[in-house]
Scaffold this motif. Structure first.
Motif, PDB file in Angstrom:
ATOM      1  N   ARG A   1       0.849 -13.599  -7.624  1.00 18.60           N
ATOM      2  CA  ARG A   1       0.213 -12.286  -7.522  1.00 18.60           C
ATOM      3  C   ARG A   1      -1.119 -12.230  -8.279  1.00 18.60           C
ATOM      4  NH1 ARG A   1       2.170  -9.618  -3.223  1.00 18.60           N
ATOM      5  NH2 ARG A   1       4.441  -9.770  -3.109  1.00 18.60           N
TER       6      ARG A   1
ATOM      7  N   PHE B   1       6.262  -1.795   5.815  1.00 15.98           N
ATOM      8  CA  PHE B   1       5.332  -2.641   6.575  1.00 15.98           C
ATOM      9  C   PHE B   1       6.059  -3.540   7.579  1.00 15.98           C
ATOM     10  CE2 PHE B   1       1.519  -2.551   3.410  1.00 15.98           C
ATOM     11  CZ  PHE B   1       1.280  -1.257   3.785  1.00 15.98           C
TER      12      PHE B   1
ATOM     13  N   GLY C   1       2.331 -12.225  -0.112  1.00 14.17           N
ATOM     14  CA  GLY C   1       2.515 -11.428   1.106  1.00 14.17           C
ATOM     15  C   GLY C   1       3.140 -10.076   0.848  1.00 14.17           C
ATOM     16  N   TYR C   2       3.192  -9.262   1.901  1.00 16.00           N
ATOM     17  CA  TYR C   2       3.746  -7.908   1.768  1.00 16.00           C
ATOM     18  C   TYR C   2       5.230  -7.922   2.145  1.00 16.00           C
ATOM     19  CZ  TYR C   2       3.126  -7.745   6.852  1.00 16.00           C
ATOM     20  OH  TYR C   2       3.173  -8.026   8.201  1.00 16.00           O
ATOM     21  N   GLY C   3       5.942  -6.955   1.599  1.00 15.57           N
ATOM     22  CA  GLY C   3       7.359  -6.777   1.931  1.00 15.57           C
ATOM     23  C   GLY C   3       7.654  -5.292   1.923  1.00 15.57           C
TER      24      GLY C   3
ATOM     25  N   PHE D   1      -6.230  -2.628  -1.429  1.00 14.80           N
ATOM     26  CA  PHE D   1      -5.289  -3.273  -0.495  1.00 14.80           C
ATOM     27  C   PHE D   1      -5.816  -4.609  -0.026  1.00 14.80           C
ATOM     28  CE2 PHE D   1      -1.282  -1.647   0.979  1.00 14.80           C
ATOM     29  CZ  PHE D   1      -1.118  -0.644   0.041  1.00 14.80           C
ATOM     30  N   MET D   2      -6.528  -5.291  -0.887  1.00 12.93           N
ATOM     31  CA  MET D   2      -6.985  -6.651  -0.576  1.00 12.93           C
ATOM     32  C   MET D   2      -6.674  -7.555  -1.758  1.00 12.93           C
ATOM     33  SD  MET D   2      -9.922  -6.889   2.079  1.00 12.93           S
ATOM     34  CE  MET D   2     -11.370  -6.363   1.164  1.00 12.93           C
TER      35      MET D   2
ATOM     36  N   LEU E   1       3.853   7.870   1.703  1.00 14.21           N
ATOM     37  CA  LEU E   1       4.301   7.676   0.313  1.00 14.21           C
ATOM     38  C   LEU E   1       4.509   6.194   0.034  1.00 14.21           C
ATOM     39  CD1 LEU E   1       7.057  10.490   0.233  1.00 14.21           C
ATOM     40  CD2 LEU E   1       4.596  10.721  -0.204  1.00 14.21           C
TER      41      LEU E   1
ATOM     42  N   ILE F   1      -4.056  -6.833   4.217  1.00 13.00           N
ATOM     43  CA  ILE F   1      -3.394  -7.782   3.297  1.00 13.00           C
ATOM     44  C   ILE F   1      -3.370  -9.174   3.931  1.00 13.00           C
ATOM     45  CG2 ILE F   1      -1.208  -8.365   2.173  1.00 13.00           C
ATOM     46  CD1 ILE F   1      -0.704  -5.271   2.062  1.00 13.00           C
TER      47      ILE F   1
ATOM     48  N   GLU G   1       4.813  10.653   6.637  1.00 12.69           N
ATOM     49  CA  GLU G   1       4.567  10.549   5.196  1.00 12.69           C
ATOM     50  C   GLU G   1       3.800   9.267   4.926  1.00 12.69           C
ATOM     51  OE1 GLU G   1       7.375   7.299   5.092  1.00 12.69           O
ATOM     52  OE2 GLU G   1       6.038   7.921   3.480  1.00 12.69           O
TER      53      GLU G   1
HETATM   54  C1  UDX Z   1       3.571   1.407   2.281  1.00 18.02           C
HETATM   55  C2  UDX Z   1       2.316   2.221   2.533  1.00 18.02           C
HETATM   56  O1  UDX Z   1       1.370   1.944   1.499  1.00 18.02           O
HETATM   57  C3  UDX Z   1       2.654   3.715   2.507  1.00 18.02           C
HETATM   58  O2  UDX Z   1       1.511   4.463   2.806  1.00 18.02           O
HETATM   59  C4  UDX Z   1       3.719   3.978   3.568  1.00 18.02           C
HETATM   60  O3  UDX Z   1       4.093   5.336   3.578  1.00 18.02           O
HETATM   61  C5  UDX Z   1       4.941   3.135   3.268  1.00 18.02           C
HETATM   62  O4  UDX Z   1       4.601   1.738   3.235  1.00 18.02           O
HETATM   63  P1  UDX Z   1       5.070   0.682   0.250  1.00 18.02           P
HETATM   64  O5  UDX Z   1       5.640  -0.263   1.261  1.00 18.02           O
HETATM   65  O6  UDX Z   1       5.995   1.528  -0.541  1.00 18.02           O
HETATM   66  O7  UDX Z   1       4.036   1.724   0.997  1.00 18.02           O
HETATM   67  O8  UDX Z   1       4.223  -0.152  -0.811  1.00 18.02           O
HETATM   68  P2  UDX Z   1       2.731  -0.732  -0.825  1.00 18.02           P
HETATM   69  O9  UDX Z   1       2.148  -0.377  -2.123  1.00 18.02           O
HETATM   70  O10 UDX Z   1       2.009  -0.328   0.398  1.00 18.02           O
HETATM   71  O11 UDX Z   1       2.973  -2.329  -0.797  1.00 18.02           O
HETATM   72  C6  UDX Z   1       3.548  -2.895   0.338  1.00 18.02           C
HETATM   73  C7  UDX Z   1       3.597  -4.403   0.134  1.00 18.02           C
HETATM   74  O12 UDX Z   1       2.279  -4.942   0.217  1.00 18.02           O
HETATM   75  C8  UDX Z   1       4.157  -4.842  -1.218  1.00 18.02           C
HETATM   76  O13 UDX Z   1       4.981  -5.969  -1.026  1.00 18.02           O
HETATM   77  C9  UDX Z   1       2.913  -5.210  -2.013  1.00 18.02           C
HETATM   78  O14 UDX Z   1       3.184  -6.217  -2.977  1.00 18.02           O
HETATM   79  C10 UDX Z   1       2.013  -5.760  -0.916  1.00 18.02           C
HETATM   80  N1  UDX Z   1       0.590  -5.655  -1.206  1.00 18.02           N
HETATM   81  C11 UDX Z   1       0.027  -4.432  -1.360  1.00 18.02           C
HETATM   82  C12 UDX Z   1      -0.174  -6.825  -1.256  1.00 18.02           C
HETATM   83  O15 UDX Z   1       0.346  -7.930  -1.107  1.00 18.02           O
HETATM   84  N2  UDX Z   1      -1.508  -6.724  -1.465  1.00 18.02           N
HETATM   85  C13 UDX Z   1      -2.115  -5.506  -1.638  1.00 18.02           C
HETATM   86  O16 UDX Z   1      -3.315  -5.478  -1.844  1.00 18.02           O
HETATM   87  C14 UDX Z   1      -1.321  -4.326  -1.585  1.00 18.02           C
END
Ligand code: UDX
Length: 471
Positions: free
Chosen positions: A431, A282, A276-278, A270-271, A152, A236, A150
């Protein structure tokens, strides 16, 4: 078709609800009797747009809930495994839930059906599921295992399901491929989109035709999932690294992102630089992918760097808060955002939450607001953290206001009202939700990620050495 979905978490519940909306007969199975009872009585345990509508539309008819996996398996043509695959200490995916579900499914296999791994699993998992089901006595002629990862995103999972960029199906036979084509037929034929009550088409999918169904081997499909998430996380971390260089030289990362993102080979999505990402995907998927690569003999050090940059991003932001406030102990900080991203109540691996915990360790007073994640955060944060009813209450008497999650409502605050309630007009935005000049015009000293600080006159004056000292 008659299908069973095993696991009623973020993935299972959305998958079951959407397949019901596509017209299939769905049994959603979970071994947590309380959860099954809650779902049957109409509760919706997760925060997903359109999920309540879908469950209300089909509950009791197209979508039923059960705790009996063998009976559900016996009654279904397709059984989708959507249980959790959490990370173990060493970073591998914990597949024990997948294994126990596979054992149970084995007892329900009396005629041909396709067992689908929907959870994010390492490559080879489909072979293991097949082995386990056979070991427990099922006739190999009566089942096949397919991979259907998936893609999603939390908060938009229903939309992502019915308007996917592509559907990936990993199979080992034409017979299984035919079953999966029928399962997704309502989408790939375009029939679903002609329905008056179809889930609304999002902007990003406007003008697109029905999604492609990509048929691969099971191993390729398993790798596609890990490689997709790793690539997105890499994007990211890449822009976050560029943001740090922009800060060092005084450039503006949003301009740099626009300049590189307009190259159709790169793209702007996605840039978004930030803290950071959480999330539950990921961080876990990167560690699992790295472990899978290592097991297969490849040392995927690029992923280590993606993870390192992501960790560093949060530490840089903490240093920025300290550099602006000089000392942190006893300082009162308003915090907007606890969820790992806007649009969800999920706090798993949330950079916002991790930062709040670090600020508390530094002795700050924190007053936080999040539109959806406060209940979950209360279960994790120590006593003493204050929770506010809205953004302005969180900002009241704050030495500085921190924006840590990209909720829509945090990007459209009433700045005049905000200025009236804070103790000092200082905003640190993790952000990049605002244009620095707008914040300056509204009297704030504004610090963000990868862009020069916008300082009000008196703050600029205080920051510069006095003329006579210079003379
Ligand atoms: C992600 C993938 O996008 C999805 O395809 C996969 O199935 C599950 O993992 P998700 O983790 O739900 O989805 O959220 P996403 O929108 O991808 O964001 C992930 C993290 O990255 C968040 O913490 C978000 O704040 C961060 N992010 C996202 C950034 O810091 N910068 C961006 O440009 C995009």
């Amino acid at each position: 078709m008659r299908i069973a979905v095993v696991g009623s978490g973020y993935v299972g519940l959305v998958t079951g609800a959407c397949f019901g909306d596509l017209g299939h007969e769905v049994v959603l199975v979970d071994n947590d009797a309380k959860r099954i009872a809650a779902l049957s009585s109409g509760e919706v345990p997760i925060h997903e747009q359109f999920l309540p509508e879908l469950l209300a539309r089909h509950r009791g008819e197209r979508i039923r809930f059960s705790g009996d996996l063998q009976a559900a398996t016996r009654a279904s043509e397709v059984v989708l495994i959507a249980v959790g695959t959490p990370a173990t200490e060493s970073g591998d995916a914990d597949l024990s839930y997948v294994e126990s579900v596979a054992r149970e499914i084995s007892g329900g296999i009396e005629e041909y059906k396709v067992v689908v791994e929907k959870s994010t699993v390492p490559v080879y998992t489909s072979q293991w599921i097949r082995t386990i089901i056979m070991r427990d006595g099922a006739d190999p002629a009566h089942f096949e295992v397919a991979s259907n990862p998936e893609f999603l995103r939390e908060g938009t999972a229903v939309t992502d399901f019915v308007y996917p960029d592509r559907i990936v199906v990993g199979v080992e036979s034409e017979r299984a491929a035919a079953v999966m084509r029928e399962l997704y037929g309502p989408l790939t034929s375009g029939w679903y989109y002609g329905r008056a009550d179809a889930i609304p088409r999002p902007e990003a999918a406007s003008g697109k035709g029905p999604p492609r169904l990509i048929i691969t081997s099971t191993k390729s499909a398993e790798l596609i999932k890990h490689a997709s998430n790793a690539y997105l996380a890499m994007k990211i971390s890449f822009i976050n690294a560029v943001a740090s260089i922009c800060e060092a030289v005084g450039a503006n990362v949003e301009q740099v992102r626009d300049g590189i993102g307009t190259d159709s080979r790169i793209g702007p999505r996605f840039m978004n630089p930030g803290i950071g990402y959480g999330g539950s995907c990921f961080p876990k998927d990167l560690m699992a992918f790295r472990a899978v690569a290592k097991e297969s003999g490849y040392d995927f050090r690029l992923l280590e760097e993606v993870i390192r940059i992501n960790e560093e991003q949060r530490h840089r932001f903490l240093r920025k808060v300290r550099s602006v406030l000089w000392t942190l102990r006893g300082k009162r900080l308003g915090v907007l955002g606890l969820a790992f991203k806007g649009g969800t109540d999920d706090i798993r691996e949330s950079p916002a939450l991790l930062l709040v915990q670090e600020l508390l360790r530094e002795g700050c007073q924190v007053c936080a607001y999040d539109p959806a994640a406060m209940e979950r955060a209360k279960g994790v944060l120590p006593a003493g953290v204050e929770f506010a009813a809205d953004a302005y209450a969180a900002a009241k008497d704050a030495d500085a206001l921190l924006i840590l999650t990209d909720w829509e409502e945090f990007a459209t605050l009433d700045l005049e009202h905000l200025l009236a309630v804070v103790k000092y007009p200082i905003v640190l935005d993790g952000r990049n939700l605002y244009d620095p000049t707008v914040m300056l015009e509204n009297g704030f000293s504004y610090y963000s990620v990868g862009r020069p600080a916008a300082l009000t006159e008196e703050v600029r004056a205080r920051a510069l050495p006095r003329k006579r000292e210079r003379a």
